[in-house]
Design an enzyme around this catalytic site. Sequence first.
Site, PDB file in Angstrom:
ATOM      1  CD  GLU A  61      20.240 -18.991 -13.780  1.00 19.72           C
ATOM      2  OE1 GLU A  61      21.220 -17.938 -13.993  1.00 19.72           O
ATOM      3  OE2 GLU A  61      19.861 -19.279 -12.654  1.00 19.72           O
ATOM      4  CG  PHE A 123      32.863 -12.102 -11.124  1.00 17.27           C
ATOM      5  CD1 PHE A 123      32.354 -12.206  -9.919  1.00 17.27           C
ATOM      6  CD2 PHE A 123      31.770 -11.799 -12.197  1.00 17.27           C
ATOM      7  CE1 PHE A 123      31.117 -12.129  -9.640  1.00 17.27           C
ATOM      8  CE2 PHE A 123      30.566 -11.404 -11.536  1.00 17.27           C
ATOM      9  CZ  PHE A 123      30.218 -11.330 -10.449  1.00 17.27           C
ATOM     10  CD  GLN A 124      28.516 -13.896 -12.315  1.00 20.01           C
ATOM     11  OE1 GLN A 124      28.363 -13.848 -13.617  1.00 20.01           O
ATOM     12  NE2 GLN A 124      27.279 -14.011 -11.569  1.00 20.01           N
ATOM     13  CE  LYS A 173      31.102 -10.081 -21.945  1.00 19.36           C
ATOM     14  NZ  LYS A 173      30.684  -9.190 -20.454  1.00 19.36           N
ATOM     15  CG  MET A 492       6.602 -40.948  -1.751  1.00 20.54           C
ATOM     16  SD  MET A 492       5.100 -42.132  -1.980  1.00 20.54           S
ATOM     17  CE  MET A 492       4.476 -41.809  -3.550  1.00 20.54           C
TER      18      MET A 492
END
Length: 596
Positions: A61, A123-124, A173, A492
Amino acid sequence: MTAHQTIEAQQETLSGAEIVVRALLDQGVDTLFGYPGGAVLPIYDALFQEPKLKHVLVRHEQGATHAAEGYARSTGKPGVVLVTSGPGATNAVTGIVDALMDSIPMVVITGQVATHLIGTDAFQECDTIGITRPCTKHNYLVKDVADLPRIIHEAFHIATSGRPGPVVIDIPKDVQFAKGAYQGPTEVKHAHNYSPRTKGDPARIAEAAALLASARRPILYTGGGVINAGPRASELLRELAELTGAPVTSTLMGLGAFPASDSKWLGMVGMHGSFEANNAMHDCDVMIAVGSRFDDRVTGRLDAFAPTSRKVHIDIDASSIGKNVRADIGIVGDAGSVLEDLIAVWKQRNLATDKAAMAEWWRQIEEWRARDCFRYRQDGEFIKPQYAIERLYELTKDREVYVTTEVGQHQMWAAQFFHFQKPNRWMTSGGLGTMGYGLPAAVGVQIAHPDALVVDIAGDASVQMTMQEMSTAVQYGLPIKIFILNNEWMGMVRQWQQLLHGERYSHSYSASLPDFVKMAEAFGCVGIRAERADELDAKILEMINSDKPVIFDCRVTKEENCFPMIPSGKAHNEMIMAEEARDLGTIIDDAGKRLV
């Protein structure tokens, strides 16, 4: 039947998921970047039925958000992201913050657990709204499908108006399954009366014009806001420089707004900017700052920043004016609009700068320029990183080329040695400094410009953070070129450890790098390696002429440092040049313990 009932009867009833898809189409979206998961499957199901929307399946993502940034930065249109709840949303946070820091328009749609499960540690589930509140321009939790059309259209308006930025829409959802009436962009009534000011105050613009005309040592200091204001703003910047004869410098994010080939171009300003740009900023008597926010990497030591100058600050974000540096004249407005009005006043009042004073100013600037601050020595067979960028530029400058970068030394060398003539050709992570940005950003740029040459100038450490997106490039036939300056260090980090931390190289060496050529072959793309200077041109040409994605492993000298450099806590006129660093040893640190 009342008029209100008639309108409702005419409105189409769709599921929440179908509303999302329809709204995206009505907003002119043609591409979105995402990764499916349980909480967004209804939207993915609706996408399956809609051929007009191209969905690019990323491998992480974070890659989706950076790809959307590349798409947005190179087109001026908002990037769109679709991810699931929980880890899908949290994985996107880095790219969301990156977009906020660099003012990139982006709409991120996240799935959420059903409304009745919110707060139960389902969940999630995560508190997407709470997590993203400080790193978005605005965010929404949609609790009722009736609000969904308005929220989506409002999100695009907020993301693209005023100072651009990311907006998150969190959709449970059950709202995606629910049925509701769809309304188009012109039919919805926005709940937020967001109407940023674009026209500058005429009185202050007139003051700014008069101040600029009185200047003996003026400078035009420009930032990413000029590019965000569209191509016309860049044209107006060129016109103002021509009318006034003033030199022009830019932040990292503003490169390309003014052509690098123009004699009035001083190069980038700031920590690794040019000697002439930094000294001109320090010694100027009038500074016109356009679409820049006086970032710490630009200003250096604040109490010593341009100490003799009067400052005009033009920005569409009122909160930026005076935030870091006091402005004598603050003008809130769109960069293009204000520049147009400033030029109009200049012409109407027949203003002009003092020719003798300007001649003396340019004599001083040419003296600084004669230092040739970016010079280096390319000896023997080993490839200097500066030489690699120079040859890449020379071999691609006649093509339609877009450049992205990762973050580190290679990013600064790219800014110094790759010369941009047009806006929207340079995509880099400026404010947040996100390693791993360049590769997925190149995916987004290539999607937007399928016939262009897209090159990610990368470092061996940074590119590994999102290397999995090469699989995305292969899947969609995107011939991006990943040009890795491989010095086997976090370059760097190593440079700062050498100069600021007594040469204690704590965990900055990459002891087990992959074979990038074999990795390319494993992904199904082309791998090329260059180890000698005399083979570099031929192999760069092989890379840019390939019609496939390429990973180019350019083996460069391992301990080259990026100079010039303003040490932390120092002023613009206290730059360290490469030869001085070699001769004098360790640079002073913030506590003043070690002097060069």
